[in-house]
Design a protein around this motif. Structure first.
Motif, PDB file in Angstrom:
ATOM      1  N   ARG A 367      62.263  77.015 -25.131  1.00 29.62           N
ATOM      2  CA  ARG A 367      62.644  76.222 -23.967  1.00 29.62           C
ATOM      3  C   ARG A 367      63.682  76.978 -23.122  1.00 29.62           C
ATOM      4  O   ARG A 367      63.630  76.957 -21.893  1.00 29.62           O
ATOM      5  CB  ARG A 367      63.188  74.875 -24.427  1.00 29.62           C
ATOM      6  CG  ARG A 367      63.563  73.913 -23.324  1.00 29.62           C
ATOM      7  CD  ARG A 367      62.483  73.663 -22.310  1.00 29.62           C
ATOM      8  NE  ARG A 367      61.247  73.145 -22.865  1.00 29.62           N
ATOM      9  CZ  ARG A 367      60.229  72.708 -22.108  1.00 29.62           C
ATOM     10  NH1 ARG A 367      60.330  72.738 -20.796  1.00 29.62           N
ATOM     11  NH2 ARG A 367      59.132  72.262 -22.680  1.00 29.62           N
ATOM     12  N   LEU A 368      64.640  77.649 -23.753  1.00 27.06           N
ATOM     13  CA  LEU A 368      65.613  78.449 -23.015  1.00 27.06           C
ATOM     14  C   LEU A 368      64.922  79.585 -22.269  1.00 27.06           C
ATOM     15  O   LEU A 368      65.318  79.941 -21.154  1.00 27.06           O
ATOM     16  CB  LEU A 368      66.666  79.013 -23.967  1.00 27.06           C
ATOM     17  CG  LEU A 368      67.530  77.995 -24.718  1.00 27.06           C
ATOM     18  CD1 LEU A 368      68.528  78.721 -25.613  1.00 27.06           C
ATOM     19  CD2 LEU A 368      68.255  77.054 -23.772  1.00 27.06           C
ATOM     20  N   ASN A 369      63.895  80.136 -22.870  1.00 30.11           N
ATOM     21  CA  ASN A 369      63.136  81.199 -22.216  1.00 30.11           C
ATOM     22  C   ASN A 369      62.450  80.675 -20.954  1.00 30.11           C
ATOM     23  O   ASN A 369      62.399  81.358 -19.922  1.00 30.11           O
ATOM     24  CB  ASN A 369      62.107  81.781 -23.182  1.00 30.11           C
ATOM     25  CG  ASN A 369      61.414  83.003 -22.618  1.00 30.11           C
ATOM     26  OD1 ASN A 369      62.048  83.957 -22.179  1.00 30.11           O
ATOM     27  ND2 ASN A 369      60.081  82.989 -22.610  1.00 30.11           N
ATOM     28  N   LEU A 373      66.657  82.162 -19.159  1.00 31.51           N
ATOM     29  CA  LEU A 373      67.993  82.500 -19.625  1.00 31.51           C
ATOM     30  C   LEU A 373      67.959  83.814 -20.400  1.00 31.51           C
ATOM     31  O   LEU A 373      66.942  84.151 -21.011  1.00 31.51           O
ATOM     32  CB  LEU A 373      68.540  81.368 -20.500  1.00 31.51           C
ATOM     33  CG  LEU A 373      68.842  80.083 -19.728  1.00 31.51           C
ATOM     34  CD1 LEU A 373      69.012  78.899 -20.658  1.00 31.51           C
ATOM     35  CD2 LEU A 373      70.086  80.261 -18.866  1.00 31.51           C
ATOM     36  N   PRO A 374      69.067  84.567 -20.405  1.00 28.38           N
ATOM     37  CA  PRO A 374      69.088  85.901 -21.030  1.00 28.38           C
ATOM     38  C   PRO A 374      69.160  85.812 -22.554  1.00 28.38           C
ATOM     39  O   PRO A 374      70.225  85.659 -23.136  1.00 28.38           O
ATOM     40  CB  PRO A 374      70.362  86.535 -20.454  1.00 28.38           C
ATOM     41  CG  PRO A 374      71.251  85.373 -20.121  1.00 28.38           C
ATOM     42  CD  PRO A 374      70.335  84.255 -19.713  1.00 28.38           C
ATOM     43  N   ALA A 395      77.363  85.601 -22.142  1.00 32.09           N
ATOM     44  CA  ALA A 395      76.553  85.596 -20.920  1.00 32.09           C
ATOM     45  C   ALA A 395      75.470  84.530 -20.982  1.00 32.09           C
ATOM     46  O   ALA A 395      75.208  83.844 -19.981  1.00 32.09           O
ATOM     47  CB  ALA A 395      75.929  86.975 -20.710  1.00 32.09           C
ATOM     48  N   LEU A 396      74.830  84.367 -22.134  1.00 29.68           N
ATOM     49  CA  LEU A 396      73.802  83.338 -22.286  1.00 29.68           C
ATOM     50  C   LEU A 396      74.386  81.949 -22.096  1.00 29.68           C
ATOM     51  O   LEU A 396      73.854  81.130 -21.339  1.00 29.68           O
ATOM     52  CB  LEU A 396      73.142  83.466 -23.659  1.00 29.68           C
ATOM     53  CG  LEU A 396      72.256  82.281 -24.091  1.00 29.68           C
ATOM     54  CD1 LEU A 396      71.124  82.061 -23.109  1.00 29.68           C
ATOM     55  CD2 LEU A 396      71.716  82.502 -25.498  1.00 29.68           C
TER      56      LEU A 396
END
Length: 499
Positions: A367-369, A373-374, A395-396
């Motif tokens: 889901r973050l992908n 998101l890094p 950073a993420l």
């Protein structure tokens, strides 16, 4: 000085306008029957004394929390910070370095901030990192991983999603002892409560479920049943890798009051060794109190699904949790591990992954992908941050907060509105006690394990610019000193224009 005070209040108002999407969110308030009202009340009555001192003498010039929190009762919409007459300048890398690096130098290496760290400060309006120190380095995040868990669940299911707890009647094949069986089916709501619960904002009530079930049984002429309970929604081990612990119950889709064995509703507490069985026993007692005889002891079963061996189930009664937005806010404000693990598993269910630690980790990462998101090198092993196998970068996590502040994604806003308020709510209530610069202004999620101290959240700088930040340090030996150092860094962001 008075001009600067007015300036800061205007900045905070701008921050609140940006992070709150619509007036209905403000009117409803987050979890616990209007947390924002409680924040304002506590702010107005706070004596502003006690606790540790984090700032210098100049901190006394900042405004008190009462006027700072007052804008939370409005639905003001902030102007764009990059255009128009009200545009505010962005900070510069050099300016932020001047503010933060002395604190990093003072507390780094052999100091309070330990051996390794990762820092990222991002301009929320542009998503551009304006300061970083090993920002892409991976570190153990502890509880600030809940930011990622919350945004993944909101993205997958939406803020209005409610978790169901259901009683069903097996059909088409019940024989012998199963002929008169009903089944309590866990849907994954750890906030289901056996305590009295009233009002539209109350958690789902086991008492209400018993009322509905008893009424439906009596209408059908049934006054005696056998009770089963179904925990098949989740798979894999129920114990978190840290083992039995007062910070988290065994992870099961059926529990009441988070498996707590005392009257607490957050924080460490003695926990049930088998929350599902205890919930079923409690439910059986409630049915008996309502005139339904429950024969024998509740036992673990799997309620048949439609099309499975020719059997089906007929719903008898259902209760629903608070909206997912409220669960996310509660998980972040109080760093609630049980809710966080439930949110991760709800994300897994939505993705078609096994609702286990491994499946939930994969679902959250996926889901973050999708949110771009890094993720390079990141690993998410649980939803709560108790597992030291979690490794992510500052950073993420800063970019997670950027997504939550994005006006184009109001469904993600509870990740910001659930952040504790420095000196007043949740896990920041006991911090910033005499740090007037950050008190009531910094909103941030905390993270603490032995040797790990982290802080991630949002501030408005003195120019009125919304900044999000993530500070992570591993290898600390002085947890209180590390907390103070991180708090001072967040206050430093709030106290400067940094240009």
């Amino acid at each position: 000085m008075e001009q600067r005070r007015t300036w800061r209040l205007s900045a905070v108002s701008a921050f609140v306008g940006l992070v709150v999407a619509v007036a209905s969110v403000l009117a409803a308030g987050p979890w616990d029957n209007g947390q924002r009202k409680a924040e304002r009340a506590r702010a107005a009555g706070s004596p502003g004394t006690g606790g540790e001192r984090h700032g210098g003498d100049d901190a006394r010039s900042a405004p008190g929390a009462a006027p700072v929190l007052a804008p939370l009762g409005t639905a003001a919409v902030a102007p764009s910070p990059d255009s128009g007459d009200d545009a505010v300048p962005a900070p510069t890398q050099a300016g932020l370095a001047d503010a933060l690096e002395p604190l990093l130098d003072e507390n780094g290496a052999d100091g309070a901030l330990g051996r390794t760290g990762s820092v990222s400060v991002v301009d929320a309006a542009t998503g551009r990192q304006v300061y970083g120190a090993r920002a892409d380095a991976k570190a153990v995040p502890a509880s600030i991983i809940k930011l990622a868990t919350g945004i993944a669940a909101l993205s997958a299911l939406g803020p209005d999603h409610r978790i169901k707890t259901t009683v069903v009647v097996p059909e088409g094949g019940g024989k012998g002892k199963d002929k008169d069986r009903i089944v309590l089916v866990g849907g994954g709501d750890p906030t289901l409560t056996a305590r009295p619960a009233k009002g539209p904002d109350a958690p789902a009530s086991l008492r209400k479920l018993a009322d509905k079930t008893a009424s439906a049984l009596k209408k059908s002429g049934t006054d005696s049943v056998r009770l089963g309970y179904d925990t098949s929604l989740y798979s894999g081990p129920v114990l978190h890798p840290i083992g039995p612990n007062e910070n988290i119950s065994p992870v099961t889709p059926l529990m009441v009051d988070e498996g707590r064995l005392d009257d607490s509703d957050h924080g460490p507490a003695p926990r049930s060794h088998d929350p599902a069985a205890d919930a079923a026993e409690e439910f059986a007692t409630m049915l008996r109190d309502r005139g339904i005889a429950v024969k024998g002891e509740p036992r673990s079963v799997k309620a048949a699904k439609d099309g499975e061996d020719g059997k089906g189930v007929r719903p008898l009664a259902t209760v629903r949790s608070q909206p997912l937005s409220a669960l996310v806010e509660r998980a972040l404000t109080n760093s609630d591990n049980d809710i966080a693990e439930a949110l991760a598993r709800q994300t897994a269910v939505a993705a078609g992954e096994p609702a286990s630690f491994d499946g939930a980790g994969r679902a959250v990462m996926a889901r973050l992908n999708k949110l771009r998101l890094p993720l390079s090198g990141a690993r998410i092993a649980d939803g709560s941050g108790l597992d030291r196998a979690d490794h992510v970068s500052a950073a993420l996590l800063a970019q997670v907060l950027v997504r939550a502040a994005d006006p184009d994604h109001p469904e993600l806003r509870p990740v910001l509105t659930g952040l504790p308020v420095a000196g007043f709510t949740g896990t920041l209530r006991g911090r910033y006690a005499q740090d007037a610069v950050g008190r009531g202004v910094v909103r941030a999620k905390t993270g603490t394990l032995t040797g790990v101290n982290t802080l991630a959240g949002a501030v408005v700088d003195a120019d009125g610019r919304l900044l999000v930040f993530a500070f992570m340090t591993n290898g600390t030996t002085d947890p209180q000193g590390a907390q103070r150092a991180l708090d001072r860094m967040a206050s430093a962001l709030a106290n400067c224009g940094c240009r």
